[in-house]
Design an enzyme around this catalytic site. Structure first.
Site, mmCIF file in Angstrom:
data_model
loop_
_atom_site.group_PDB
_atom_site.id
_atom_site.type_symbol
_atom_site.label_atom_id
_atom_site.label_comp_id
_atom_site.label_asym_id
_atom_site.label_seq_id
_atom_site.Cartn_x
_atom_site.Cartn_y
_atom_site.Cartn_z
ATOM 1 N N ARG A 1 3.336 0.023 -5.217
ATOM 2 C CA ARG A 1 3.192 -0.597 -3.904
ATOM 3 C C ARG A 1 1.902 -1.405 -3.778
ATOM 4 O O ARG A 1 1.689 -2.122 -2.803
ATOM 5 C CB ARG A 1 3.219 0.473 -2.819
ATOM 6 C CG ARG A 1 4.474 1.306 -2.833
ATOM 7 C CD ARG A 1 4.438 2.335 -1.736
ATOM 8 N NE ARG A 1 4.486 1.711 -0.434
ATOM 9 C CZ ARG A 1 5.599 1.350 0.174
ATOM 10 N NH1 ARG A 1 6.750 1.573 -0.386
ATOM 11 N NH2 ARG A 1 5.568 0.784 1.352
ATOM 12 N N LYS B 1 5.631 -4.137 -5.163
ATOM 13 C CA LYS B 1 7.082 -4.006 -5.143
ATOM 14 C C LYS B 1 7.657 -4.115 -3.743
ATOM 15 O O LYS B 1 8.673 -4.735 -3.523
ATOM 16 C CB LYS B 1 7.488 -2.671 -5.762
ATOM 17 C CG LYS B 1 8.989 -2.539 -5.830
ATOM 18 C CD LYS B 1 9.426 -1.784 -7.025
ATOM 19 C CE LYS B 1 10.897 -1.935 -7.277
ATOM 20 N NZ LYS B 1 11.266 -3.251 -7.795
ATOM 21 N N CYS C 1 0.841 -1.188 0.000
ATOM 22 C CA CYS C 1 0.000 0.000 0.000
ATOM 23 C C CYS C 1 0.876 1.237 0.000
ATOM 24 O O CYS C 1 1.988 1.234 0.516
ATOM 25 C CB CYS C 1 -0.941 0.091 1.193
ATOM 26 S SG CYS C 1 -2.057 -1.300 1.339
ATOM 27 N N GLU D 1 6.701 -13.521 -13.406
ATOM 28 C CA GLU D 1 6.171 -12.260 -12.879
ATOM 29 C C GLU D 1 5.529 -11.411 -13.968
ATOM 30 O O GLU D 1 4.473 -10.826 -13.770
ATOM 31 C CB GLU D 1 7.306 -11.413 -12.273
ATOM 32 C CG GLU D 1 7.836 -11.887 -10.957
ATOM 33 C CD GLU D 1 8.976 -10.998 -10.480
ATOM 34 O OE1 GLU D 1 8.839 -10.412 -9.408
ATOM 35 O OE2 GLU D 1 10.012 -10.896 -11.168
ATOM 36 N N HIS E 1 17.351 -35.499 -13.216
ATOM 37 C CA HIS E 1 16.702 -36.123 -12.062
ATOM 38 C C HIS E 1 15.228 -35.736 -11.968
ATOM 39 O O HIS E 1 14.657 -35.748 -10.876
ATOM 40 C CB HIS E 1 17.452 -35.739 -10.774
ATOM 41 C CG HIS E 1 18.880 -36.191 -10.776
ATOM 42 N ND1 HIS E 1 19.226 -37.523 -10.635
ATOM 43 C CD2 HIS E 1 20.035 -35.522 -10.956
ATOM 44 C CE1 HIS E 1 20.542 -37.637 -10.707
ATOM 45 N NE2 HIS E 1 21.059 -36.438 -10.906
ATOM 46 N N TRP F 1 -3.016 -2.624 -1.622
ATOM 47 C CA TRP F 1 -2.717 -4.023 -1.936
ATOM 48 C C TRP F 1 -3.400 -4.808 -0.827
ATOM 49 O O TRP F 1 -2.959 -4.807 0.324
ATOM 50 C CB TRP F 1 -1.211 -4.256 -1.930
ATOM 51 C CG TRP F 1 -0.803 -5.610 -2.403
ATOM 52 C CD1 TRP F 1 -0.554 -5.994 -3.684
ATOM 53 C CD2 TRP F 1 -0.558 -6.769 -1.604
ATOM 54 N NE1 TRP F 1 -0.178 -7.312 -3.724
ATOM 55 C CE2 TRP F 1 -0.169 -7.816 -2.469
ATOM 56 C CE3 TRP F 1 -0.639 -7.033 -0.236
ATOM 57 C CZ2 TRP F 1 0.142 -9.098 -2.014
ATOM 58 C CZ3 TRP F 1 -0.336 -8.305 0.218
ATOM 59 C CH2 TRP F 1 0.055 -9.318 -0.668
ATOM 60 N N ASN G 1 -0.735 2.101 5.847
ATOM 61 C CA ASN G 1 0.075 1.032 5.234
ATOM 62 C C ASN G 1 0.623 0.206 6.374
ATOM 63 O O ASN G 1 1.267 0.738 7.273
ATOM 64 C CB ASN G 1 1.218 1.647 4.413
ATOM 65 C CG ASN G 1 2.240 0.602 3.992
ATOM 66 O OD1 ASN G 1 1.888 -0.557 3.755
ATOM 67 N ND2 ASN G 1 3.495 0.986 3.903
ATOM 68 N N GLY G 2 0.361 -1.111 6.334
ATOM 69 C CA GLY G 2 0.832 -1.979 7.408
ATOM 70 C C GLY G 2 -0.264 -2.950 7.807
ATOM 71 O O GLY G 2 -1.241 -3.127 7.064
ATOM 72 N N LYS H 1 11.509 -13.884 -13.593
ATOM 73 C CA LYS H 1 11.122 -12.706 -14.387
ATOM 74 C C LYS H 1 9.979 -13.058 -15.331
ATOM 75 O O LYS H 1 9.022 -12.323 -15.452
ATOM 76 C CB LYS H 1 12.302 -12.174 -15.222
ATOM 77 C CG LYS H 1 13.339 -11.346 -14.544
ATOM 78 C CD LYS H 1 12.920 -9.969 -14.123
ATOM 79 C CE LYS H 1 12.349 -9.990 -12.732
ATOM 80 N NZ LYS H 1 13.230 -9.931 -11.629
ATOM 81 N N GLU I 1 16.418 -16.749 -11.648
ATOM 82 C CA GLU I 1 15.997 -15.354 -11.830
ATOM 83 C C GLU I 1 15.303 -15.165 -13.188
ATOM 84 O O GLU I 1 14.291 -14.476 -13.286
ATOM 85 C CB GLU I 1 17.217 -14.424 -11.681
ATOM 86 C CG GLU I 1 17.020 -12.976 -12.056
ATOM 87 C CD GLU I 1 15.958 -12.240 -11.251
ATOM 88 O OE1 GLU I 1 15.430 -12.806 -10.269
ATOM 89 O OE2 GLU I 1 15.628 -11.109 -11.628
#
Ligand code: G6P
Length: 620
Positions: A27, A615, A2, A500, A516, A78, A104-105, A497, A493
């Site tokens: 955010r 983010k 947020c 995402e 394997h 969010w 926010n929190g 990417k 990574e």
């Protein structure tokens, strides 16, 4: 998560709030809301609007309304408690609609507080944890009114927060005090921007920098009481806090797209400069070492370190995995890398000579921050690699190294990753030279680090080719990413990417481990992206490519310039320049970022704000 912004001053609050919250949309972006106090003709009124979805929906809604006041708050959400609905969107208010706040929190004890407040007759309009704070303040106002002749909003806020457990950055207004903004922080980021006859509070500097570069970073438990021409900072015991303003080192341009269609692409192309900035003034080539100002004060302590525990989340965790290989090979220090969400709950065996090194672009990731606190509790030295100056992790850790790369706005991390790896290389030099690393080796690494920005520029020249490859593979729904040694974390990574940005299932795997399990999936419909630079494991990785080819799997190879043989083994080849093995991850990550970016764009997705992500993950 947020984002919050608050404004008080002589200008109209609404356009400034809207502009500010747009820069915080990374955010969270499932709903947004604004509340402005209009104090025309002596009758104060709270003008409130909320909308589901991105901030643009809120903007469209308020186009037809005149929001006149010079005091207001805004929020982009969010969702944690309660779905993305208008009712759950902030700002939230008390029963009477006097007090409005954005948060926010997470309020951890909100359930018990809510039950108590409901028993006391309060009526709730949302499912959020946040709303309890508005009602708690209302309750304190009631109680203060019964005891004293006059009260102030900040007194009620202070008393209310004594009952609250959890993380918060709050901006609070009350239409009965139309010339006041109260902002308070505990464990969630909050910054105060000091302008001329105006103040802004915000979750980060990008919402403030257009108006002022003079800022105060709040500590936990600090509260600002703002009027258009004055500010005061106190703690929750109402004692004055001497907070000195600092100068922001961001520019307005650094938080804008600068002609690129997306922040992600801009940040991919900023990588040469970002790496240059994080190396600037730090390499001492003739001594084969690095000069790291943030570690100077604990230089002797670092000489005694016998083991490092790296702790981080997401892409920063994968930078840590590259760091593990570097530090073990060149500094001879055993390294363990943990997901911060694991380290904080498992029982790591710490020794007095251990250090915990956390890596975080934002400096606010909740799990990473918690792992710092856990290590401190156990008396272990804590170090940080952080981008955001003044962030919680930067302040909690005993010493550290800043990345100095400016804001990263695209939700998927790109320039933060490569510069984290570059900083880890600097740290390897520094710690290595304190130990067995020779001058010659140190010099070689330092010289190669100096060349990195130029080498990244060369990789970026392949963008057109990478785009063509993205066109060719865009319809595939599964990908395998393979690498070994230094490039195993890059396989993870690269896959991360793609997941995402384009919501395609992609799996990162050790090339040697493929047989394997994942080899069972290989056929002509499963492309493998294989990172195969000419390094110490080149031949082993080529054998793995042969295994894929034998099963008719398409191969996209990331290989070293000049390697012509690879063309007969792979369907598509992207070249990176030759460099030291330990630095190849910085080069091989770049084409994978571009590939994910172009596939996402080709699929018509919002690459800067992928669905469900945020983010700065300030919740567990
Ligand atoms: C989120 C972001 C990632 C980032 C991770 C850690 O998941 O989407 O891009 O790598 O958080 O963030 P940090 O700020 O701690 O580096």
């Amino acid at each position: 998560m947020c984002g919050i912004v608050g404004y008080i001053g002589k200008q109209k609050a609404a356009p400034i709030l809207l502009d500010g919250i747009k820069s915080l949309e990374y955010r969270g972006y499932d709903s947004a809301g604004i509340s402005v106090i209009n104090n025309q003709g002596g009758v104060a009124e709270a003008q409130v609007e909320k909308a589901v979805g991105k901030v643009i929906n809120l903007e469209n809604k308020i186009k037809s309304r005149e929001l006149l006041g010079g005091l207001g708050i805004i929020h982009t959400r969010w969702a944690t408690h309660g779905g993305a609905t208008e009712a759950n969107a902030h700002p939230h208010s008390d029963c009477a609609g006097n007090i409005w706040l954005v948060h926010n929190g997470i309020i951890e004890n909100y359930k018990e507080l809510k039950n108590e407040l409901i028993s006391a007759g309060h009526q709730f309009k949302s499912e959020t944890d946040t709303e309890v704070v508005a009602h708690l303040i209302e309750e304190q106002v009631k109680s203060l009114k019964s005891k004293v002749q006059s009260y102030a909003l900040e007194d009620a806020v202070r008393l209310a927060l004594k009952k609250v457990r959890g993380a918060y950055a709050l901006a609070i207004i009350d239409k009965r005090e139309p010339e006041k903004l109260v902002a308070v922080r505990n464990s969630s980021p909050l910054i105060l921007g000091i302008g001329n006859d105006e103040y802004l509070v915000a979750s980060d500097a990008s919402a403030v920098v257009k108006h002022t570069r003079k800022v105060i970073y709040f500590n936990d438990g600090e509260m600002a009481i703002l009027t258009p021409d004055n500010h005061r900072v106190v703690n929750l015991e109402n004692q004055a806090v001497d907070s000195q303003p600092q100068e922001l080192d961001w520019t307005v341009e650094s938080a804008q797209k600068g002609g690129y269609p997306h922040f992600m692409l801009k940040e991919i192309f900023e990588q040469p400069e970002a790496v240059e900035n994080c190396l600037r003034g730090r390499l001492v080539v003739q001594e084969g070492t690095a000069k790291l100002g943030g570690l100077e004060s604990i230089k002797d302590k670092l000489r005694e370190i016998k083991r490092i525990h790296i702790s981080a989340c997401g892409t920063a965790y994968l930078a840590g995995k590259v760091g593990e290989y570097m530090l073990e090979e060149y500094a001879g220090i055993p390294v363990e890398v943990d997901l911060a969400s694991e380290l904080r709950y498992r029982k790591p065996v710490f020794d007095n000579h251990d250090a915990v090194l956390v890596i975080s672009q934002s400096g606010e990731t909740a799990d990473t921050l918690a792992s710092v606190k856990e290590a401190k509790e156990k008396g272990i030295l804590t170090l940080g690699i952080v981008n955001t100056v003044g962030s919680s992790i930067a302040r909690e850790t005993e010493a550290g190294i800043y990345q100095h790369i400016g804001p990263e706005i695209g939700v998927a991390s790109t320039k933060a990753f490569t510069s984290q790896v570059a900083v880890l290389a600097l740290l390897t030099l520094f710690l290595g030279r304190q130990r067995q690393m020779s001058l010659v080796t140190g010099e070689r690494i330092a010289r190669e680090l100096q060349r990195l920005p130029e080498l990244i520029r060369k990789v970026l020249q392949s963008e057109d080719l990478i785009k063509q490859i993205a066109v060719k593979y865009q319809t595939h729904n599964n990908f395998l990413y393979l690498g070994r040694k230094y490039n195993l974390p890059i396989a993870y990574e690269g896959a991360l990417k793609l997941k995402e940005i384009s919501y395609i299932h992609a799996e990162g795997y050790g090339a040697g481990e493929m047989k394997h399990g994942p080899i069972a999936m290989i056929d002509q419909n499963l492309p493998s992206v294989v990172i195969v630079p000419s390094d110490s494991v080149y031949e082993k990785t080529v054998s793995n490519i042969e295994e894929i080819r034998a099963r008719r799997g398409p191969v996209i190879a990331i290989a070293t310039e000049g390697n012509e043989d690879i063309k007969s083994l792979a369907d598509d080849v992207i070249y990176i320049p030759k460099s030291l093995e330990m630095l190849t991850p910085i080069l091989s990550a770049v084409p994978l970022q571009l590939f994910a970016y172009h596939v996402g764009v080709l699929r018509g997705l919002d690459v800067d704000k992928p669905r469900n992500l945020a983010k700065s993950v300030t919740v567990e």
